[in-house]
Write an enzyme that holds these catalytic residues in place. Structure first.
Site, short mmCIF file in Angstrom:
data_model
loop_
_atom_site.label_atom_id
_atom_site.label_comp_id
_atom_site.label_asym_id
_atom_site.label_seq_id
_atom_site.Cartn_x
_atom_site.Cartn_y
_atom_site.Cartn_z
N LYS A 105 0.61 -1.15 0.01
CA LYS A 105 -0.01 -0.17 -0.09
C LYS A 105 0.77 1.19 -0.02
CE LYS A 105 0.60 -2.30 3.52
NZ LYS A 105 -0.15 -3.23 4.82
N GLY A 134 -6.49 -6.29 3.90
CA GLY A 134 -6.17 -7.63 3.85
C GLY A 134 -7.01 -8.68 2.92
N LYS A 205 -3.72 3.40 2.92
CA LYS A 205 -4.97 2.52 2.46
C LYS A 205 -5.94 3.44 2.24
CE LYS A 205 -3.59 -1.74 5.02
NZ LYS A 205 -3.76 -2.10 6.54
#
Ligand code: NDP
Ligand code: HSE
Length: 436
Positions: A105, A134, A205
């Protein structure tokens, strides 16, 4: 059709998990992909280290360039982590005409714009499902499943390590450092765990989620980021008494003025499903104008949950080589030439509600001073609790919940409250979202 040959960069938690899943589910994966997938080469720093997976039949190298230069490799899977080397390797793989899958990321949030442009130029795919939350297929859900919606906001618990720490502290009264060490031993934490606890990983993220939700370029440097290291058991317990849970939330909201991008501990009403997402689990709540709120939940870190997303990306890439060559979804969901330049709001212009905790002298007039400061700045109070001093102590703990107000007004109020001679120490501020 001949097997598609894959090169792996990294054989650690995610690399090892990916090999295990590819091997255990080989038959089903090949039926989905349209051909077999064969890992022919893998790079690691120490090729003699014991691994969680079987590496028999795979050429091992300590030189990652061997993977991106390998003539037979069609797909390079980058699971080394970090920025500089990973960027260099991914750019080389693309220049060599190889498709790329990555769980990195930091790489996508900071260099994604450049990487995607290069990939488009070279006609290859860059897939990064494992980079956010995930094992939850959240990229695919927003990019494809919600493509008909105007996404208004999204909010997520997107760091497994941080959520694991907060949950263990709250449920078992465990010490911060002790839980972090356990998260590291379980393979959840980043190589530098301050990325997890200071919110940097969540900010990476959130950058990615905001881009695919709103069709804006990746702008990591504009995310407001606050970690969980200042959160105490005391604040967790006061929040619960008031009907809230403290979660480390990434929040992106499109307003008429611009886009809010922020990561910080947040009070959420405990009746919300997302307030009850515990341990290493992640959840992302996405609000679309057509569908309304949708919630995506699953393991946010760990070897096999992350491998689940990596392998799904490999299958997507392989499908373009087998049955479905024309089906390429744009990297950031929107066509590259139609990204919007809507501004990201500075934190001062963001509006939210607050939990405040302060130590005040237990005498008449003190609370009146505090509420006068708040009132003058247009901040109204939703709830107020005063905990009387125990024993000989002179200071009472005052906890307040406020209604929504601009962050710049709250900054000024906190500065003025802290300057009062009757208030000791800093005012603890945690932002609060009702997510309704
Ligand atoms: P690990 O540290 O467990 O694995 C990294 C791997 O890369 C190791 O095998 C290491 O070799 C290898 N490596 C590192 N530097 C080099 C180098 N210079 N040359 C060759 N090999 C090298 O990391 P993770 O598997 O946890 O993470 C990998 C990526 O996945 C990161 O980007 C991370 O952010 C991301 N991610 C991780 C998740 C998780 O739960 N762990 C979840 C989602 C994403 P060696 O083993 O010999 O040291
Ligand atoms: N360190 C990350 C986390 C790994 O704990 O969420 C998954 O991205």
């Amino acid at each position: 059709m001949k097997p598609v040959k894959v090169g792996l960069l990294g054989l650690g938690t995610v690399g090892g998990g990916t090999l295990k899943v590819l091997s255990r589910n080989a038959q089903e994966i090949s039926r989905r992909a349209g051909c077999d997938i064969e890992v022919v080469i893998a790079a690691a720093r120490d090729i003699n280290k014991p691994r969680i997976c079987d590496v028999e039949g795979i050429a091992l190298t300590t030189n990652p360039q061997d993977v991106v230069e390998h003539p037979d490799v069609k797909v390079v899977v980058e699971l080394i982590g970090g920025e500089d080397l990973a960027r260099d390797l991914v750019m080389k793989a693309i220049a060599n005409g190889k498709h790329v899958v990555t769980a990195n990321k930091a790489l996508i949030a900071k260099h994604g714009n450049e990487i995607f442009a290069e990939a488009q130029k070279n006609g290859v795919m860059v897939a990064f499902e494992a980079a956010v939350a995930g094992g939850i297929p959240i990229i695919k859900a927003i990019r494809e499943g919600l493509a008909g919606n105007h996404v208004e906001w999204l909010a997520g618990i997107i760091n497994g390590t941080g959520n694991f720490i907060l949950t263990e502290m709250r449920d078992k009264g465990r010490d911060f450092a002790d839980v972090l060490a356990e998260a590291q031993s379980l393979g959840y934490a980043e190589a530098d765990p301050t990325f997890d606890v200071e919110g940097i990983d969540a900010a990476h993220k959130l950058t990615i989620l905001a881009s695919i939700a709103f069709g804006i370029p990746l702008q990591f440097e504009k995310v407001f980021t606050e970690g969980i290291s200042n959160i105490t058991q005391e604040d967790m317990s006061y929040a619960e008494q008031l009907g809230y849970r403290i979660k480390h939330l990434g929040l992106a909201r499109k307003t008429a003025q611009g886009v809010e991008l922020r990561v910080h501990p947040t009070l959420i009403p405990e009746r919300r499903l997302i307030a009850n997402v515990d341990g290493v689990m992640n959840a992302v709540l996405v609000n679309g104008d057509a569908v309304g709120p949708t919630l995506y939940y699953g393991a946010g870190a760990g070897a096999e949950p992350t491998a689940s997303a990596v392998v799904a990306d490999i299958v997507d890439v392989v499908r373009t080589l087998t049955s479905d060559p024309e089906n390429r979804v744009p990297h950031l969901a929107f066509q590259a030439n139609s990204l919007s330049d809507i501004p990201i709001l500075p934190m001062g212009k963001v509006e939210t509600a607050y939990y405040l905790r302060m130590q005040a002298e237990d005498k008449p007039g003190v609370l009146a001073d505090v509420t006068r400061i708040l009132g003058e700045l247009g901040i109204s109070i939703e709830a107020l609790v005063q905990k009387e001093p125990s024993g000989d102590a002179q200071m009472a703990t005052v906890i307040m919940l406020t209604h929504r107000v601009l962050e710049e007004n709250m900054n000024e109020a906190i500065q003025k409250i802290e300057a009062l001679s009757t208030i000791t120490g800093n005012v603890m501020r945690i932002r609060m979202e009702h997510l309704s």
